[in-house]
Design a protein around this motif. Structure first.
Motif, mmCIF file in Angstrom:
data_model
loop_
_atom_site.group_PDB
_atom_site.id
_atom_site.type_symbol
_atom_site.label_atom_id
_atom_site.label_comp_id
_atom_site.label_asym_id
_atom_site.label_seq_id
_atom_site.Cartn_x
_atom_site.Cartn_y
_atom_site.Cartn_z
ATOM 1 N N ARG A 200 0.833 -1.197 0.000
ATOM 2 C CA ARG A 200 0.000 0.000 0.000
ATOM 3 C C ARG A 200 0.873 1.255 0.000
ATOM 4 N NH1 ARG A 200 -5.255 1.575 1.077
ATOM 5 N NH2 ARG A 200 -5.709 -0.231 -0.187
ATOM 6 N N ILE A 201 1.898 1.239 0.837
ATOM 7 C CA ILE A 201 2.755 2.433 0.941
ATOM 8 C C ILE A 201 3.410 2.755 -0.403
ATOM 9 C CG2 ILE A 201 4.893 3.335 1.959
ATOM 10 C CD1 ILE A 201 4.088 1.924 4.558
ATOM 11 N N ASN A 203 2.361 2.173 -3.301
ATOM 12 C CA ASN A 203 1.393 2.613 -4.299
ATOM 13 C C ASN A 203 0.612 3.842 -3.863
ATOM 14 O OD1 ASN A 203 1.444 0.669 -6.632
ATOM 15 N ND2 ASN A 203 1.404 -0.718 -4.896
ATOM 16 N N SER A 204 0.984 4.397 -2.719
ATOM 17 C CA SER A 204 0.306 5.592 -2.212
ATOM 18 C C SER A 204 0.920 6.828 -2.875
ATOM 19 C CB SER A 204 0.506 5.681 -0.705
ATOM 20 O OG SER A 204 1.848 6.017 -0.434
ATOM 21 N N PRO A 205 0.288 7.976 -2.701
ATOM 22 C CA PRO A 205 0.921 9.208 -3.195
ATOM 23 C C PRO A 205 2.355 9.343 -2.687
ATOM 24 C CG PRO A 205 -1.321 9.664 -2.564
ATOM 25 C CD PRO A 205 -1.061 8.239 -2.161
ATOM 26 N N PHE A 206 2.597 8.920 -1.446
ATOM 27 C CA PHE A 206 3.952 8.985 -0.899
ATOM 28 C C PHE A 206 4.910 8.096 -1.698
ATOM 29 C CE2 PHE A 206 7.180 7.144 1.925
ATOM 30 C CZ PHE A 206 7.831 8.292 2.328
ATOM 31 N N GLN B 108 -0.256 16.468 -7.664
ATOM 32 C CA GLN B 108 -0.223 15.918 -6.312
ATOM 33 C C GLN B 108 0.552 16.830 -5.356
ATOM 34 O OE1 GLN B 108 0.713 11.539 -5.661
ATOM 35 N NE2 GLN B 108 2.490 12.477 -4.734
ATOM 36 N N GLY B 114 1.522 14.600 -0.949
ATOM 37 C CA GLY B 114 2.708 13.755 -1.040
ATOM 38 C C GLY B 114 2.933 12.884 0.176
ATOM 39 N N THR B 119 -3.374 5.676 1.191
ATOM 40 C CA THR B 119 -4.395 5.568 0.161
ATOM 41 C C THR B 119 -3.688 5.173 -1.133
ATOM 42 O OG1 THR B 119 -4.161 7.877 -0.484
ATOM 43 C CG2 THR B 119 -5.809 7.381 1.198
#
Lengths: 353, 260
Positions: A200-201, A203-206, B108, B114, B119
């Protein structure tokens, strides 16, 4: 539902899906499919190393940061759990606080190293992690009053997780359901959850931002990302995951020592597993760890059989003698880098197009 | 309050590299909704001046002000947050990512997502829509799924502009946006810059060598020579100045005409 669980990052290759399913099913039913102490040991090791290797890939493959301190964080987690269990007794309370403390200390160390050295050149960060990790390993072996030194720590874990505990009298598929099986499933499910969290991490925005920082840190800054903070956060997350993998090892082995957690050899193994599996794909960690550990564990046996069978052939039987297994592992590694520079997963995904 | 201040101003902005003064006490104010072309020979300090404004270099002395506030000591991302956007002379993208992902990352950053860890990036539909909208504007939508590193040079230049449009800053700085582009691609970029200026009332700084481009777009030209500001004014006046003819074009005023 499944796609959500995988955070939308499906294997995207038929063969890769099949391989991953084989690994998943084998690990999920390991105690029944491959009964015996050695195979269960191997299965648990694979579960733990999948987490450890995936957490290293988070750093190397996604953020493009080379660190040699990953085994230090692995060790901090293991020693945290080990010390808690040996000082405050074999109960779940000490297991939990030891694990939490290990992860917390790992996070603080990673934060300090990251803020101190991620501003500067990548090579400097790599050198700092190498120095800190070596110093830490020496410290652990010297402070024997606390860590048991080179001998490490032996301790008890909650009784429900030991072979002495029988969950049910009857055998399932001829396997008695004892505490060791429960401990295996604790390791298995914890590893599965940690893996999905990391998936998940990334594939996250981060995670996407990490890739941008890896590709072009200069431009990432120019569009408004504070690169140092992204790199530091990646380092901290990866350290926490490594520490949790260490705690799982400490629970599984009921022993924690420098050789099982802190050695440079393990660090190099992790690096090889990431590269063999494919950098920047967490699924690579699954395949890399599985293949490497299987080779490490069974190559020697396999070669023993081969040497036996070919004992009539003079040179060949010497070449495949069991004690030369490391040579062959090296050959396998070189071949895999040569033929799959993007790792197994990279190769399989490219083959699809 | 904002009315008193020009949107962007540099005061005695100077940077020294050892004994070499690359930008020498440049004081200049830029008004909202204008396009200023910065010209000068190679090595005049144009790109260095840009680097000082957007923060890649820190000034030896002098100040950069945005809306009257000093931003001289701020980092690059802090200046970006406050509204300075920069496109680069050499293509400067995220090469292993897709075209769409490049633009999505900018959207973004602007949405400050960021540090969203748990999610799935694709679930932020508005960022993807924003990316596709900008890509249609620069006519790159058909290449959206391609990896940037395999994109032709002209398309990479377009993407460079797309990133800046997606960022939507108050001040846009273009460093030779049409360099190395084929003749038929140049108008696309020029049209985009023109549109940014007229429709969105942005302030634009443009380093450019092509005189015809400058004539079409610029409201004003400033000339840098050896790091110093040597001329400033309406395009027609500035181009006619002997110092420009000599310094920038490298020839005497008499031989005016075809300009490279």
């Amino acid at each position: 539902m499944l796609t959500r669980l995988l955070s939308g990052d499906t294997p995207r290759s038929g063969l890769l899906t099949a391989l991953l399913l084989i690994v998943l099913i084998s690990l999920a039913f390991a105690p029944f499919l491959f009964p015996g102490t050695k195979s269960l040991e191997t299965a648990a090791r694979i579960c733990i190393f999948i987490v450890l290797v995936a957490s290293y890939d988070l750093l190397l493959g996604y953020a493009g940061i080379v660190s040699f301190a990953h085994t230090m964080f692995f060790g901090i987690g293991a020693y945290g759990t080990a010390l808690a269990l040996s000082t405050t007794g074999p109960n779940y309370g000490s297991l939990i606080w030891g694990t939490a403390a290990g992860a917390g200390v790992a996070a603080l160390f990673a934060l300090a190293i990251g803020l101190f050295s991620l501003r500067v050149k990548a090579i400097f960060f790599a050198m700092v992690t190498l120095a800190v990790a070596s110093a830490f390993a020496v410290l652990v072996s010297q402070m024997s009053w606390l860590t048991g030194g080179e001998d490490g720590l032996n301790y008890k874990i909650p009784r429900e997780l030991t072979p002495a505990f029988k969950l049910i009298k009857a055998k399932v598929f001829d396997v008695s359901i004892n505490g060791k099986i429960l401990a295996y499933y604790l390791v298995f499910f914890a590893a599965a959850i940690l893996f999905l969290v990391m998936l998940r991490i990334v594939n996250s925005p981060f995670g996407r931002t990490l890739k941008a920082v890896r590709d072009n840190a200069f431009r990432a800054e120019a569009i408004g990302y504070r690169v140092v903070w992204y790199r530091t956060t990646a380092t901290v997350l990866s350290a926490v995951m490594a520490a949790l993998a260490g705690s799982l090892l400490a629970i599984w082995l009921r022993y924690t020592g420098p050789a099982t957690t802190l050695s440079m050899e393990i660090m190099i193994d992790i690096l090889l597993m990431v590269v063999i599996g494919g950098m920047g794909t967490l699924y690579g960690a699954v395949l890399g760890a599985t293949l490497f550990i299987l080779a490490q564990t069974y190559l020697q046996n396999l070669m023993g059989v081969a040497a036996e069978a070919t004992s009539a052939v003079p040179v060949f039987s010497t070449l495949v003698a069991p004690e030369r297994w490391l040579l062959w592992l090296g050959v396998l590694f070189i071949l895999s880098i040569y033929f799959f520079p993007t790792g197994i997963v990279g190769r399989l995904r490219a083959g699809r197009a | 309050m904002a009315k008193e201040h020009p949107i962007l101003e540099t005061r005695d902005l100077t940077i020294r590299f050892g004994g070499h003064v690359a930008v020498d006490h440049v004081s200049c104010a830029f008004e909202r909704g204008t396009l200023t072309a910065i010209v000068g020979p190679n090595g005049a300090g144009k790109t260095t001046y840009f680097n000082l404004i957007s923060g890649q270099l820190s000034a030896t002395s002098g100040a950069v002000l945005l809306n009257g506030e000093t931003i001289t000591r701020l980092s690059v991302p802090e200046r970006t947050d406050r509204g300075i956007g920069r496109a680069f002379q050499l293509t400067n993208l995220f090469p292993t990512l897709s075209v769409r992902e490049n633009v999505r990352l900018v959207a973004q950053a602007k949405a400050r997502k960021g540090f969203d860890l748990f999610t799935v990036a694709e679930s932020h539909v508005e960022l993807l829509e924003r990316a596709d909208h900008v890509l249609s504007e620069v006519r790159l939508i058909d290449q959206a799924d391609q990896t940037v590193s395999v994109l032709p040079h002209g398309d990479q230049r377009k993407l460079e502009v797309a990133l800046l449009i997606a960022l939507g800053p108050q001040v846009l700085m273009f460093d030779e946006p049409t360099a190395g582009m084929s003749v038929d691609e140049v108008p696309v970029i020029l049209e985009l810059i023109q549109k940014l200026k007229s429709d969105m009332d942005r302030t634009i700084l443009l380093v450019e060598h092509k005189m015809d481009v400058i004539r079409t777009l610029a409201d004003r030209i400033i000339v840098l020579h050896n790091g110093a500001l040597v001329a400033d004014g309406e395009p027609s006046e500035v181009i006619a100045l002997p110092i420009v003819q000599e310094a920038y074009l490298g020839k005497a005023p008499a031989s005016s005409g075809e300009v490279a």
